[in-house]
Design an enzyme around this catalytic site. Structure first.
Site, PDB file in Angstrom:
ATOM      1  N   ASN A  33      33.339  53.693  35.134  1.00  0.00           N
ATOM      2  CA  ASN A  33      33.029  52.693  36.495  1.00  0.00           C
ATOM      3  C   ASN A  33      33.931  53.548  37.413  1.00  0.00           C
ATOM      4  OD1 ASN A  33      33.116  51.018  38.493  1.00  0.00           O
ATOM      5  ND2 ASN A  33      33.562  49.349  37.062  1.00  0.00           N
ATOM      6  N   LYS A  40      37.534  53.853  36.267  1.00  0.00           N
ATOM      7  CA  LYS A  40      37.960  53.219  35.013  1.00  0.00           C
ATOM      8  C   LYS A  40      37.015  53.399  33.956  1.00  0.00           C
ATOM      9  CE  LYS A  40      37.624  48.751  36.703  1.00  0.00           C
ATOM     10  NZ  LYS A  40      37.489  47.147  36.752  1.00  0.00           N
ATOM     11  N   ARG A 102      28.453  52.913  35.504  1.00  0.00           N
ATOM     12  CA  ARG A 102      28.052  51.928  36.534  1.00  0.00           C
ATOM     13  C   ARG A 102      27.862  52.623  37.940  1.00  0.00           C
ATOM     14  NH1 ARG A 102      31.876  48.398  39.932  1.00  0.00           N
ATOM     15  NH2 ARG A 102      30.231  47.084  40.964  1.00  0.00           N
ATOM     16  N   HIS A 191      25.889  42.561  40.930  1.00  0.00           N
ATOM     17  CA  HIS A 191      26.508  42.059  39.844  1.00  0.00           C
ATOM     18  C   HIS A 191      25.246  41.843  38.750  1.00  0.00           C
ATOM     19  CE1 HIS A 191      29.795  39.417  41.756  1.00  0.00           C
ATOM     20  NE2 HIS A 191      30.385  40.365  41.513  1.00  0.00           N
ATOM     21  N   ASN A 222      36.566  37.776  41.406  1.00  0.00           N
ATOM     22  CA  ASN A 222      36.934  38.107  42.566  1.00  0.00           C
ATOM     23  C   ASN A 222      35.864  38.328  43.555  1.00  0.00           C
ATOM     24  OD1 ASN A 222      39.701  37.987  42.604  1.00  0.00           O
ATOM     25  ND2 ASN A 222      39.521  40.039  41.434  1.00  0.00           N
ATOM     26  N   ARG A 252      36.450  37.857  50.612  1.00  0.00           N
ATOM     27  CA  ARG A 252      35.318  38.002  51.308  1.00  0.00           C
ATOM     28  C   ARG A 252      34.851  36.414  51.871  1.00  0.00           C
ATOM     29  NH1 ARG A 252      32.171  41.401  46.916  1.00  0.00           N
ATOM     30  NH2 ARG A 252      33.892  42.058  45.980  1.00  0.00           N
ATOM     31  N   ASP A 293      43.804  34.872  44.415  1.00  0.00           N
ATOM     32  CA  ASP A 293      43.935  34.361  43.113  1.00  0.00           C
ATOM     33  C   ASP A 293      43.309  33.148  43.034  1.00  0.00           C
ATOM     34  OD1 ASP A 293      44.678  33.955  40.450  1.00  0.00           O
ATOM     35  OD2 ASP A 293      44.825  36.205  40.411  1.00  0.00           O
ATOM     36  N   ARG A 295      43.831  31.274  40.269  1.00  0.00           N
ATOM     37  CA  ARG A 295      44.898  30.368  39.617  1.00  0.00           C
ATOM     38  C   ARG A 295      45.992  30.016  40.368  1.00  0.00           C
ATOM     39  NH1 ARG A 295      45.204  35.196  35.308  1.00  0.00           N
ATOM     40  NH2 ARG A 295      44.529  36.044  37.173  1.00  0.00           N
ATOM     41  N   ILE A 342      36.846  33.452  36.994  1.00  0.00           N
ATOM     42  CA  ILE A 342      36.828  32.015  37.153  1.00  0.00           C
ATOM     43  C   ILE A 342      35.708  31.126  36.359  1.00  0.00           C
ATOM     44  CG2 ILE A 342      36.739  30.390  39.171  1.00  0.00           C
ATOM     45  CD1 ILE A 342      37.265  32.904  40.906  1.00  0.00           C
ATOM     46  N   GLU A 344      34.663  31.538  33.634  1.00  0.00           N
ATOM     47  CA  GLU A 344      35.143  31.199  32.271  1.00  0.00           C
ATOM     48  C   GLU A 344      36.156  30.716  31.725  1.00  0.00           C
ATOM     49  OE1 GLU A 344      34.997  35.617  30.498  1.00  0.00           O
ATOM     50  OE2 GLU A 344      33.088  35.987  31.619  1.00  0.00           O
ATOM     51  N   GLU A 395      30.606  43.379  31.265  1.00  0.00           N
ATOM     52  CA  GLU A 395      29.709  44.478  31.895  1.00  0.00           C
ATOM     53  C   GLU A 395      29.896  45.947  30.895  1.00  0.00           C
ATOM     54  OE1 GLU A 395      31.211  43.233  35.686  1.00  0.00           O
ATOM     55  OE2 GLU A 395      29.325  43.825  36.388  1.00  0.00           O
TER      56      GLU A 395
HETATM   57  P1  AMP Z   1      37.052  38.653  37.712  1.00  0.00           P
HETATM   58  O1  AMP Z   1      36.869  39.543  38.773  1.00  0.00           O
HETATM   59  O2  AMP Z   1      35.928  38.515  36.696  1.00  0.00           O
HETATM   60  O3  AMP Z   1      38.316  39.476  36.891  1.00  0.00           O
HETATM   61  O4  AMP Z   1      37.807  37.367  38.123  1.00  0.00           O
HETATM   62  C1  AMP Z   1      39.001  37.207  38.939  1.00  0.00           C
HETATM   63  C2  AMP Z   1      39.126  35.898  39.153  1.00  0.00           C
HETATM   64  O5  AMP Z   1      39.281  35.119  37.778  1.00  0.00           O
HETATM   65  C3  AMP Z   1      40.612  35.615  39.915  1.00  0.00           C
HETATM   66  O6  AMP Z   1      40.391  34.862  40.895  1.00  0.00           O
HETATM   67  C4  AMP Z   1      41.268  34.788  38.868  1.00  0.00           C
HETATM   68  O7  AMP Z   1      42.289  33.849  39.391  1.00  0.00           O
HETATM   69  C5  AMP Z   1      40.367  34.054  38.112  1.00  0.00           C
HETATM   70  N1  AMP Z   1      41.034  33.493  36.827  1.00  0.00           N
HETATM   71  C6  AMP Z   1      41.120  34.450  35.698  1.00  0.00           C
HETATM   72  N2  AMP Z   1      41.721  33.698  34.860  1.00  0.00           N
HETATM   73  C7  AMP Z   1      41.688  32.245  35.172  1.00  0.00           C
HETATM   74  C8  AMP Z   1      42.358  31.293  34.582  1.00  0.00           C
HETATM   75  N3  AMP Z   1      42.775  31.160  33.755  1.00  0.00           N
HETATM   76  N4  AMP Z   1      42.043  30.054  35.743  1.00  0.00           N
HETATM   77  C9  AMP Z   1      41.804  30.230  36.839  1.00  0.00           C
HETATM   78  N5  AMP Z   1      41.256  31.213  37.363  1.00  0.00           N
HETATM   79  C10 AMP Z   1      41.221  32.348  36.641  1.00  0.00           C
END
Ligand code: AMP
Length: 417
Positions: A33, A40, A102, A191, A222, A252, A293, A295, A342, A344, A395
């Site tokens: 990637n 990556k 990718r 995506h 993200n 964004r 983020d 979380r 998010i 998952e 992915e």
């Molecule tokens: P990704 O781009 O798929 O890696 O997703 C990143 C996003 O997933 C970020 O906003 C993280 O805060 C969110 N995320 C990952 N784990 C958790 C969690 N346990 N609770 C809430 N958000 C999470």
């Protein structure tokens, strides 16, 4: 480590199974990637049938700061030299069987993953105006791999290609037609690898044929996008000409009135570049709450931070509106599916979205929503009018398996010595 790279720690290899023997009767596939300044990679182990072997990630890593003065990594070819060393240290005498890359933009040219030829690399470069940071980097990565491993078959997997099935009313903007015919300005969507994989897994989990699957897939990481799936294919998606459109994301903005942009430029002295940075890097959850983020946004909201609470309201409201729209677009969704970071992992955010779907008869089971796991699962209540699923995406796994499929179809496996 060579002298050239001693200036800064640019690579992070994370061998996952260096201690175990790699059996001969499996295939090792390199997944690459290439970002604008990063690369990556994963080496994945597949069975001869193209399924994941047990513990499929043999090694993985990241090269950063490519092309940044002083990093010691001049370009993607130099990055690949590091990667080759890191891989050799783990796989020893075993040879790679294929590489899957990718690629962000396949334009209208690529409707599916493709075996790499010089012509394919040139086509990816010609699409650079559509993805100026990403496509040239991907082309460099392809050439670098071809140089390092001249006999290795390579496959490109595009973020856009799954969405090439959209009908024209979904992809054409209400702009003068020349903007499309002369400049390629239309909705492409992104995506796609994830939406495609998750569609198949969700259909399987529900015991449906893929072609019978009508639903809405929510890839919430993200970057975030929603896709309307009819008969197992993409018929609409929330990202557009670029990955800026649609949902509220980490940094964004998603959809805004385009006149805001001209207003900022003509009245408030912004340059085009500043507006671009504003919308891509300073907006979304970050702009609204101070945190990109999810979380952290949830924690702050829990602690009473008003801007974070408001950010969650805006993000969940916007997402619920898209689900409603796509429920109509697909002729009645038979499933709503959450995936990515998010989607998952964040039960509280899912709950906020699902609470807004009552008019569709959607109800969720709070205990099921709280469960965690790596497998697809249903989180809706038994009485819900539409099942709601969480389906983890991967992915890299999808790219390695698609690479296998294409190389098998084209009979392009390298000769073994
Ligand atoms: P990704 O781009 O798929 O890696 O997703 C990143 C996003 O997933 C970020 O906003 C993280 O805060 C969110 N995320 C990952 N784990 C958790 C969690 N346990 N609770 C809430 N958000 C999470």
């Amino acid at each position: 480590m060579t002298d050239a790279m001693s200036s800064a720690p640019v690579t992070t290899a994370i061998p996952t199974v260096s201690a175990r023997e790699l059996p001969e009767e499996t295939l090792l596939v390199l997944v690459v990637n290439s970002g604008s300044s990063s690369l990556k990679y994963q080496v994945r182990e597949l069975t001869l049938d193209g399924e994941d072997a047990p513990d499929p990630v043999v090694t993985k890593g990241l090269v950063e700061r490519i092309g940044v003065p002083g990093s010691g990594v001049a370009d993607h070819a130099a990055a690949l030299a590091h990667v080759e060393e890191e891989i050799a240290a783990v796989i020893g005498d075993r040879r790679l069987a294929a590489a899957g890359h990718r690629v962000v933009h396949g334009g209208e040219r690529f409707h599916a993953p493709a075996l790499v030829t010089n012509e394919v690399i040139r086509a990816i470069e010609r699409l650079a105006p559509l993805a100026p940071l990403h496509n040239p980097a991907a082309a460099q990565g392809l050439r670098a791999v071809a140089q390092r491993w001249p006999d290795l078959p390579q496959v490109v997997v595009f973020d856009t290609s799954f969405h090439q099935s959209m009908p024209r009313e979904a992809w054409q903007y209400a702009l003068p037609d020349e903007l499309y015919t002369e400049h390629g300005i239309r909705r492409y969507g992104f995506h796609g690898t994830s939406h495609d994989l998750v569609t198949g897994l969700a259909a399987r989990h529900l015991g449906m044929e893929r072609r019978a699957f009508d639903g809405v897939i929510l890839h919430l990481g993200n970057g975030a996008s929603a896709t309307a799936i009819r008969h197992g294919r993409s018929i609409d998606t929330s990202m557009g000409y670029t990955p800026l459109a649609g949902l509220v994301m980490g940094t964004r903005s998603g959809d805004v009135d385009p006149s805001i942009i001209t207003h900022l430029i003509t009245t408030h002295g912004y340059t085009a570049e500043q507006v671009d940075t504003l919308l891509n890097k300073e907006s979304g959850l970050l702009g609204l709450s101070g945190n990109a983020d999810m979380r952290q946004v949830l924690e702050a909201a829990e602690a009473g931070h008003r801007a974070s609470r408001q950010a969650l309201k805006i993000a969940s409201y916007r997402l619920a509106k898209y689900i409603g729209a796509y429920h109509v677009a697909v002729g009645g969704a038979k499933a709503i599916v959450f995936t990515a970071g998010i989607g998952e992992n964040s039960a509280p955010f899912r709950a906020r979205v699902l609470d807004r779907l009552e008019p569709l008869g959607v109800t969720y089971d709070p205990a099921r929503n709280m469960e965690r796991g790596d497998d697809p699962r249903v989180i809706s209540a038994d009485a819900s009018a539409i099942p709601v699923l969480v389906v983890p995406t991967d992915e890299e796994m999808a790219i390695s398996q698609l690479a296998h499929t294409v190389v098998e179809r084209e009979q392009a496996w390298p000769l073994q010595d």
